[in-house]
Write an enzyme that holds these catalytic residues in place. Structure first.
Site, PDB file in Angstrom:
ATOM      1  NE  ARG A 116      -5.599   7.258   0.952  1.00  0.00           N
ATOM      2  CZ  ARG A 116      -4.571   7.545   1.770  1.00  0.00           C
ATOM      3  NH1 ARG A 116      -4.058   6.639   2.559  1.00  0.00           N
ATOM      4  NH2 ARG A 116      -4.038   8.757   1.776  1.00  0.00           N
TER       5      ARG A 116
ATOM      6  CG  HIS B 207      -6.997   6.997   5.949  1.00  0.00           C
ATOM      7  ND1 HIS B 207      -6.936   5.668   5.608  1.00  0.00           N
ATOM      8  CD2 HIS B 207      -7.648   7.052   7.137  1.00  0.00           C
ATOM      9  CE1 HIS B 207      -7.503   4.946   6.562  1.00  0.00           C
ATOM     10  NE2 HIS B 207      -7.949   5.765   7.495  1.00  0.00           N
TER      11      HIS B 207
ATOM     12  CE1 TYR C  78      -0.504  10.166   3.086  1.00  0.00           C
ATOM     13  CE2 TYR C  78      -1.206  11.541   4.925  1.00  0.00           C
ATOM     14  CZ  TYR C  78      -1.494  10.595   3.964  1.00  0.00           C
ATOM     15  OH  TYR C  78      -2.772  10.083   3.863  1.00  0.00           O
TER      16      TYR C  78
HETATM   17  C1  LIG Z   1      -5.592  -2.752  14.714  1.00  0.00           C
HETATM   18  C2  LIG Z   1      -5.618  -1.332  14.194  1.00  0.00           C
HETATM   19  N1  LIG Z   1      -4.470  -0.624  14.153  1.00  0.00           N
HETATM   20  C3  LIG Z   1      -4.481   0.634  13.681  1.00  0.00           C
HETATM   21  C4  LIG Z   1      -5.646   1.206  13.270  1.00  0.00           C
HETATM   22  C5  LIG Z   1      -5.634   2.642  12.754  1.00  0.00           C
HETATM   23  N2  LIG Z   1      -5.843   2.615  11.299  1.00  0.00           N
HETATM   24  C6  LIG Z   1      -7.044   2.841  10.750  1.00  0.00           C
HETATM   25  S1  LIG Z   1      -7.017   2.734   9.100  1.00  0.00           S
HETATM   26  C7  LIG Z   1      -5.357   2.397   9.071  1.00  0.00           C
HETATM   27  C8  LIG Z   1      -4.623   2.199   7.779  1.00  0.00           C
HETATM   28  C9  LIG Z   1      -4.980   0.936   7.103  1.00  0.00           C
HETATM   29  O1  LIG Z   1      -4.399   0.938   5.844  1.00  0.00           O
HETATM   30  P1  LIG Z   1      -4.676  -0.185   4.787  1.00  0.00           P
HETATM   31  O2  LIG Z   1      -4.921  -1.475   5.487  1.00  0.00           O
HETATM   32  O3  LIG Z   1      -3.593  -0.152   3.791  1.00  0.00           O
HETATM   33  O4  LIG Z   1      -6.060   0.220   4.129  1.00  0.00           O
HETATM   34  P2  LIG Z   1      -6.446   1.511   3.274  1.00  0.00           P
HETATM   35  O5  LIG Z   1      -6.924   2.550   4.267  1.00  0.00           O
HETATM   36  O6  LIG Z   1      -5.246   1.950   2.527  1.00  0.00           O
HETATM   37  O7  LIG Z   1      -7.554   1.099   2.389  1.00  0.00           O
HETATM   38  C10 LIG Z   1      -4.857   2.371  10.365  1.00  0.00           C
HETATM   39  C11 LIG Z   1      -3.452   2.125  10.700  1.00  0.00           C
HETATM   40  C12 LIG Z   1      -6.830   0.431  13.338  1.00  0.00           C
HETATM   41  N3  LIG Z   1      -7.999   0.908  12.927  1.00  0.00           N
HETATM   42  N4  LIG Z   1      -6.781  -0.849  13.785  1.00  0.00           N
END
Ligand SMILES: Cc1ncc(C[n+]2csc(CCOP(=O)(O)OP(=O)(O)O)c2C)c(N)n1
Length: 482
Positions: free
Chosen positions: A371, A375, A384
């Site tokens: 990525r 984010h 971080y």
């Molecule tokens: C059930 C849930 N837990 C936590 C969140 C908060 N949250 C939003 S995006 C994210 C990270 C997700 O990372 P990843 O699945 O690796 O996808 P990326 O953003 O790296 O594409 C989190 C923890 C959420 N949206 N839904």
């Protein structure tokens, strides 16, 4: 002591055998156990189609990768098996025969070798000699590249629009353009897509227009969701693209259910779901893989392992060798792919689709990438992770790699490049201007489309909202009419 345990356990088995008559211990010469799930009669009649297994397809070949961990840890006494087995004693257990071993051995928690990563193009966009891949036509290759550049342009302009306060939120796909565009290119329009939020590339491939993307991000009247979702939570019935849900991994069980319905209807289509490495820590990931394996659902799980889940690095996300090894635990065929290599992604998804539909089975693809962007617009990733790390990965940009390949192939030149980039920018700016000027949906739209007859609690909420807006007009934009 172990001898005593072994003797006792043998007695227990013998007693159970004679008492219950359920287990049979039979003679066999091999100590290999074999699961027989996929040999049993399918839940439905096989689909009538001329399906060739990928191995027999002249376009490409693939092998089913067998981790060598079991061979490298301890040389077996029979063949190349890890375990010392009693060749005459196996347990006929539901799911396949299980060999007995007198040795108390635990399956190691990790392999000595990591699962290799399938790639077709090297860092310089040159075909790797001997790589097995599906040849793409000039038309498909150019559209893949054009869509990847469009995605980059869209990301740059929407990101700036958010910074200027014109839209409320945005998240880019920078660094992961190949995963979504090339995978969508290998599907057909009938395949259902259940996205996370970083896959607009797949929707772009399916023909969602720049105007439609802009309408959603500005939440105007023409937005299909009529402003009820945050920006980037796209959805389109027309494109078989299920609306993004912000709750991580909830789309996975949905995809399995949809895949099962496709199976029941005998459709020549599969469901595809995308998620990040963070998503693999959700219970829904595990439930979905197991459900898909047991129900033999034609679903492709595409994990974008991009190194980070907001500020959580993958080293804190799992101790396993990424996501790919989890497929085996659930009985799901899996492959690890270089997510920055569009041709590898295209080939792996093409093969996965054939297996998913032809053999009615789930497939897991772990695409390794990074990525590159923050984010989202609510994040500053330099807090971080190091700038060096970001720069190292930026240098492995999947878009440039594909461009080099289409140039080597004689399908692209500098003139095409500058024309594409200036056109895209103009179109994007134009789409944003139209979207921004367009009227917002009415307040009433917030309360429609779920119930046939609006329940009393929603009517109360609507009244309260209208009163609040009248009391505090300064908090609402003038184009948001009461
Ligand atoms: C059930 C849930 N837990 C936590 C969140 C908060 N949250 C939003 S995006 C994210 C990270 C997700 O990372 P990843 O699945 O690796 O996808 P990326 O953003 O790296 O594409 C989190 C923890 C959420 N949206 N839904």
């Amino acid at each position: 002591m172990l001898t005593v345990m072994a003797k006792n356990s043998r007695n227990v088995v013998t007693q159970m055998k004679s008492k219950m008559g359920l287990w049979s211990i039979i003679n066999r010469n091999s100590c290999t156990s074999s699961a027989n799930h996929h040999n049993r009669t399918p839940l439905m009649a096989p689909l009538a189609r001329d399906f060739k297994t990928p191995a027999s397809n002249s376009l490409y070949s693939h092998t089913l990768f067998t981790p060598r961990r079991f061979h490298s840890i301890k040389a077996g006494k029979q063949s190349d098996s890890l375990y010392t087995c009693d060749s005459n004693q196996v347990l006929d257990f539901p799911g396949g025969k299980v060999a007995f071993t007198p040795e108390m051995m635990f399956i190691p928690e990790s392999s000595e070798e990591r699962v290799p990563c399938f790639r077709v193009l090297d860092d310089n966009g040159q075909l790797i000699t001997g790589s097995s891949f599906v040849q793409v036509s000039e038309e498909v290759a150019k559209k893949m590249y054009t869509d990847m550049v469009t995605l980059q342009t869209m990301d740059t302009i929407f990101y700036e629009a958010q910074r200027q306060g014109r839209i409320s939120f945005y998240a880019t796909s920078v660094g992961e353009e190949a995963i979504t565009v090339a995978s969508a290119a290998a599907l057909t329009a009938d395949d259902f897509i259940f996205p996370q939020y970083r896959e607009p590339g797949a929707l772009l491939w399916r023909g969602f227009s720049l105007q439609e993307f802009a309408n959603q991000c500005f939440g105007n009247k023409a937005d299909h969701g009529r402003g009820r979702q945050m920006p980037i939570h796209y959805g389109s019935n027309k494109h078989n693209y299920f609306t993004v849900a912000a709750t991580i991994a909830t789309q996975l069980p949905h995809a399995v259910g949809a895949a099962y319905s496709l199976k029941m209807d005998g459709k020549d289509a599969c469901a595809v779901t995308y998620f990040g490495d963070g998503g693999t820590s959700e219970g829904d990931f595990h439930a979905a893989l197991n459900f898909a394996a047991v129900m033999e659902a034609p679903v492709i799980f595409i994990c974008r392992n991009n190194g980070w889940a907001i500020s959580t690095p993958i080293t804190d996300q799992f101790r396993s060798d990424g996501a790919v090894v989890r497929g085996r635990a659930y009985g799901v065929r899996s492959i690890r792919v270089d997510g920055n290599d569009a041709l590898a992604m295209y080939s792996a998804v093409h093969a996965a689709r054939k297996m998913a539909i032809g053999e009615q089975r789930p497939i897991l693809i772990e695409a390794l990438s990074y990525r590159v962007g923050h984010h989202s617009t609510s994040d500053d990733s330099t807090k971080y992770r190091s700038v060096n790390e970001i720069e190292r990965w930026s240098a492995q940009d999947p878009v440039t790699r594909l461009r080099k390949w289409i140039e080597f192939s004689g399908w692209w030149n500098d003139e095409d490049e500058s024309e594409l980039k200036s056109n895209m920018k103009k179109q994007m700016v134009n789409a944003i201007q139209i979207a921004e000027k367009m009227e917002k949906p009415s307040v009433a739209d917030l309360f429609t489309d779920v119930y046939d007859v609006t329940p009393s609690n929603l009517r109360e909420q609507e009244n309260r909202l209208r009163e609040t807006m009248q009391r505090h007009p300064q908090d609402y934009t003038p184009d948001f009419s009461v």
